[in-house]
Design a protein around this motif. Structure first.
Motif, PDB file in Angstrom:
ATOM      1  N   UNK A 208      -8.584  10.809  -4.270  1.00  0.00           N
ATOM      2  CA  UNK A 208      -8.489  10.049  -3.036  1.00  0.00           C
ATOM      3  C   UNK A 208      -9.174   8.826  -3.370  1.00  0.00           C
ATOM      4  N   UNK A 209      -9.177   8.305  -4.595  1.00  0.00           N
ATOM      5  CA  UNK A 209      -9.816   6.823  -4.948  1.00  0.00           C
ATOM      6  C   UNK A 209      -8.622   5.820  -4.484  1.00  0.00           C
ATOM      7  N   UNK A 210      -8.992   4.833  -4.119  1.00  0.00           N
ATOM      8  CA  UNK A 210      -8.250   3.667  -3.807  1.00  0.00           C
ATOM      9  C   UNK A 210      -7.676   3.026  -4.991  1.00  0.00           C
ATOM     10  N   UNK A 211      -6.416   3.026  -5.350  1.00  0.00           N
ATOM     11  CA  UNK A 211      -6.059   2.292  -6.611  1.00  0.00           C
ATOM     12  C   UNK A 211      -5.562   0.838  -6.174  1.00  0.00           C
ATOM     13  N   UNK A 212      -5.053   0.531  -5.016  1.00  0.00           N
ATOM     14  CA  UNK A 212      -4.743  -0.852  -4.579  1.00  0.00           C
ATOM     15  C   UNK A 212      -4.641  -0.609  -3.310  1.00  0.00           C
ATOM     16  N   UNK A 213      -4.553  -1.849  -2.473  1.00  0.00           N
ATOM     17  CA  UNK A 213      -4.066  -1.884  -1.178  1.00  0.00           C
ATOM     18  C   UNK A 213      -3.617  -3.228  -0.792  1.00  0.00           C
ATOM     19  N   UNK A 214      -2.876  -3.469   0.451  1.00  0.00           N
ATOM     20  CA  UNK A 214      -2.398  -4.488   1.187  1.00  0.00           C
ATOM     21  C   UNK A 214      -2.202  -4.368   2.362  1.00  0.00           C
ATOM     22  N   UNK A 215      -2.240  -5.571   3.308  1.00  0.00           N
ATOM     23  CA  UNK A 215      -2.110  -5.931   4.604  1.00  0.00           C
ATOM     24  C   UNK A 215      -0.738  -4.963   5.195  1.00  0.00           C
ATOM     25  N   UNK A 216      -0.634  -4.496   6.085  1.00  0.00           N
ATOM     26  CA  UNK A 216       0.433  -3.926   6.660  1.00  0.00           C
ATOM     27  C   UNK A 216       1.325  -4.917   7.425  1.00  0.00           C
ATOM     28  N   UNK A 217       2.626  -5.071   7.119  1.00  0.00           N
ATOM     29  CA  UNK A 217       3.470  -6.201   8.023  1.00  0.00           C
ATOM     30  C   UNK A 217       3.534  -5.689   9.447  1.00  0.00           C
ATOM     31  N   UNK A 218       3.004  -4.710   9.910  1.00  0.00           N
ATOM     32  CA  UNK A 218       3.009  -4.280  11.290  1.00  0.00           C
ATOM     33  C   UNK A 218       1.569  -3.980  11.597  1.00  0.00           C
ATOM     34  N   UNK A 219       1.202  -4.273  12.786  1.00  0.00           N
ATOM     35  CA  UNK A 219      -0.141  -4.242  13.157  1.00  0.00           C
ATOM     36  C   UNK A 219      -0.356  -2.430  13.766  1.00  0.00           C
ATOM     37  N   UNK A 220       0.800  -1.894  14.116  1.00  0.00           N
ATOM     38  CA  UNK A 220       0.748  -0.557  14.633  1.00  0.00           C
ATOM     39  C   UNK A 220       1.682   0.338  13.485  1.00  0.00           C
ATOM     40  N   UNK A 221       0.831   0.449  12.209  1.00  0.00           N
ATOM     41  CA  UNK A 221       1.859   1.174  11.191  1.00  0.00           C
ATOM     42  C   UNK A 221       1.913   2.399  11.480  1.00  0.00           C
ATOM     43  N   UNK A 222       2.823   3.340  11.518  1.00  0.00           N
ATOM     44  CA  UNK A 222       2.967   4.984  11.872  1.00  0.00           C
ATOM     45  C   UNK A 222       3.897   5.540  10.774  1.00  0.00           C
ATOM     46  N   UNK A 223       4.467   6.463  11.174  1.00  0.00           N
ATOM     47  CA  UNK A 223       5.092   7.266  10.051  1.00  0.00           C
ATOM     48  C   UNK A 223       6.342   6.554   9.341  1.00  0.00           C
ATOM     49  N   UNK A 224       6.143   6.748   7.974  1.00  0.00           N
ATOM     50  CA  UNK A 224       7.489   6.393   7.034  1.00  0.00           C
ATOM     51  C   UNK A 224       7.685   7.376   6.067  1.00  0.00           C
ATOM     52  N   UNK A 225       8.890   7.470   5.717  1.00  0.00           N
ATOM     53  CA  UNK A 225       9.395   8.377   4.801  1.00  0.00           C
ATOM     54  C   UNK A 225      10.403   7.710   4.021  1.00  0.00           C
ATOM     55  N   UNK A 226      10.531   8.136   2.709  1.00  0.00           N
ATOM     56  CA  UNK A 226      11.429   7.540   1.662  1.00  0.00           C
ATOM     57  C   UNK A 226      12.432   8.768   1.117  1.00  0.00           C
ATOM     58  N   UNK A 227      13.837   8.512   1.312  1.00  0.00           N
ATOM     59  CA  UNK A 227      14.531   9.939   0.870  1.00  0.00           C
ATOM     60  C   UNK A 227      15.245   9.384  -0.482  1.00  0.00           C
ATOM     61  N   UNK A 228      14.936   8.365  -1.120  1.00  0.00           N
ATOM     62  CA  UNK A 228      15.509   7.959  -2.347  1.00  0.00           C
ATOM     63  C   UNK A 228      16.548   6.994  -2.133  1.00  0.00           C
ATOM     64  N   UNK A 229      17.014   6.684  -0.868  1.00  0.00           N
ATOM     65  CA  UNK A 229      17.991   5.565  -0.484  1.00  0.00           C
ATOM     66  C   UNK A 229      17.336   4.697   0.721  1.00  0.00           C
ATOM     67  N   UNK A 230      17.091   5.372   1.661  1.00  0.00           N
ATOM     68  CA  UNK A 230      16.895   4.652   2.961  1.00  0.00           C
ATOM     69  C   UNK A 230      15.214   5.041   3.445  1.00  0.00           C
ATOM     70  N   UNK A 231      14.979   4.218   4.308  1.00  0.00           N
ATOM     71  CA  UNK A 231      13.648   4.464   4.932  1.00  0.00           C
ATOM     72  C   UNK A 231      13.726   5.154   6.288  1.00  0.00           C
ATOM     73  N   UNK A 232      12.968   5.983   6.818  1.00  0.00           N
ATOM     74  CA  UNK A 232      12.934   6.581   8.003  1.00  0.00           C
ATOM     75  C   UNK A 232      11.694   6.228   8.885  1.00  0.00           C
ATOM     76  N   UNK A 233      11.579   5.916  10.115  1.00  0.00           N
ATOM     77  CA  UNK A 233      10.691   5.499  10.804  1.00  0.00           C
ATOM     78  C   UNK A 233      10.474   6.428  12.149  1.00  0.00           C
TER      79      UNK A 233
END
Length: 359
Positions: A208-233
């Motif tokens: 559970x250790x944090x390796x790195x982090x960066x600010x989200x481009x959206x102030x309301x970050x919800x679910x994201x998934x990657x299918x190998x080609x496209x993003x799902x929101x």
């Protein structure tokens, strides 16, 4: 082969009948009986066959072969692993060999020991009536009893499982954000969207250790998934699931969410998984149509982020502020009765369970 399933309520003079198609060479037969505690008369009887899961089938084959080799004829049958306990649940979900089955509420349970305490859920193995016989089919016969104070409620599903209640969580670790939302898996590490800090965290999945982090481009970050080609929101305002072009952000397709508060998303290589906050369920979805393939209750009452690591689901729990690795449920058999059975404090209950080896 079709087998008859029924529930007879002698008090109301009602019988509900259904039929099941069975293929396993190991049959599981269950009989549920309710008795009037004052008169001792039977007031309800239910009989049906069950589904032997692939894990349960392999274990039962091993168990019977082991007994034959040892030439054992012990009077009390004893299974371990996925046949540690018999459990009664409220769900009416159809029988399937699902890795994450819906269970509903736990109404009662019993293990392979005699019990005479005051637990309001627990029953007792009837040691006298349970036996193991080498007859034509080789039968394992279990009998369980519940007194008037235990297992009161309505159930329709009976499960043989490893633990009580049926558990999905293997282990967990604290989230670096007090509002953990979206999760994704990149093949090595977990990625977490933190709503409170509005950051994206790269996490070591073992510690559970944090390796790195960066600010989200959206102030309301919800679910994201990657299918190998496209993003799902997961879009909460529109209550839709969007398939996005990762280069342009253009909407390729979309469909309505089965939950009015769609949060976490994950991709398992074939299907989408959605964490629904409103229904407190995890949904398996057809990515082409959005149809619900299956669902199960979340271990956290406010499920947010989801990720798939190639074998298991990971869940970010907002209420507990923990990250869960979800186990594929260890259960050996599952039975759906023809209709729900309700036990009250005026009833005692007996459940007989037979495993018949026809190989």
């Amino acid at each position: 082969m079709l087998s008859k399933s029924y529930v007879k309520d002698y008090r109301k003079n009602i019988e509900v009948v259904s039929f099941k198609e069975k293929f396993s060479k190991i049959r599981g037969l269950v009989t549920v009986e309710l008795f009037d505690a004052a008169t001792k008369k039977k007031v309800l009887e239910a009989k049906t066959e069950n589904l032997i899961t692939s894990i349960g089938y392999n274990f039962l084959r091993w168990a019977i072969q082991d007994r034959i080799i040892q030439n054992s004829s012990a009077s009390k049958p004893s299974f371990s692993n996925v046949f540690n306990q018999i459990q009664l649940y409220s769900t009416s979900q159809i029988e399937s060999d699902d890795l994450y089955p819906e269970t509903g509420n736990l109404i009662g349970w019993a293990d392979q020991t005699a019990y005479a305490g005051s637990d309001t859920l627990r029953g007792s193995l009837n040691v006298t009536e349970s036996n193991f016989n080498f007859d034509r089919y080789m039968r394992m016969h279990f009998v369980f009893d519940w007194p008037t104070n235990a297992a009161n409620g309505t159930f329709q599903t009976i499960i043989w499982a490893y633990s009580n209640p049926l558990q999905f969580a293997w282990y967990s670790f604290s989230s670096p954000d007090s509002w953990p939302y979206g999760l994704a898996w990149d093949g090595t590490n977990l990625w977490l969207t933190g709503f409170n800090t509005q950051k994206i965290y790269k996490l070591n999945p073992s510690t559970g250790a944090v390796i790195s982090s960066f600010s989200s481009p959206d102030s309301w970050p919800y679910g994201l998934a990657w299918d190998g080609t496209n993003l799902w929101l997961a879009g909460v305002n529109t209550q839709k699931i969007y398939k996005l072009n990762p280069s342009t952000g253009a909407v390729i397709s979309s469909f309505s969410s089965p939950d009015s508060s769609p949060y976490g998303l994950a991709w398992d290589g074939t299907n989408l998984w959605l964490a629904g906050v409103n229904t407190k369920k995890i949904y398996k979805l057809n990515p082409s149509t959005g149809a619900v393939i299956s669902s199960f209750s979340s271990p956290d009452s406010s499920p947010h982020g989801l990720a798939w690591d190639g074998t298991n689901l990971w869940l970010a729990g907002y209420n507990t502020q923990r990250i869960y690795k979800l186990n594929q449920a260890l259960y050996g058999a599952r039975t759906l009765l023809a209709s729900p059975v309700t036990k009250t404090s005026t009833n005692t209950m007996k459940i007989q369970y037979d495993f018949v080896f026809q190989e």
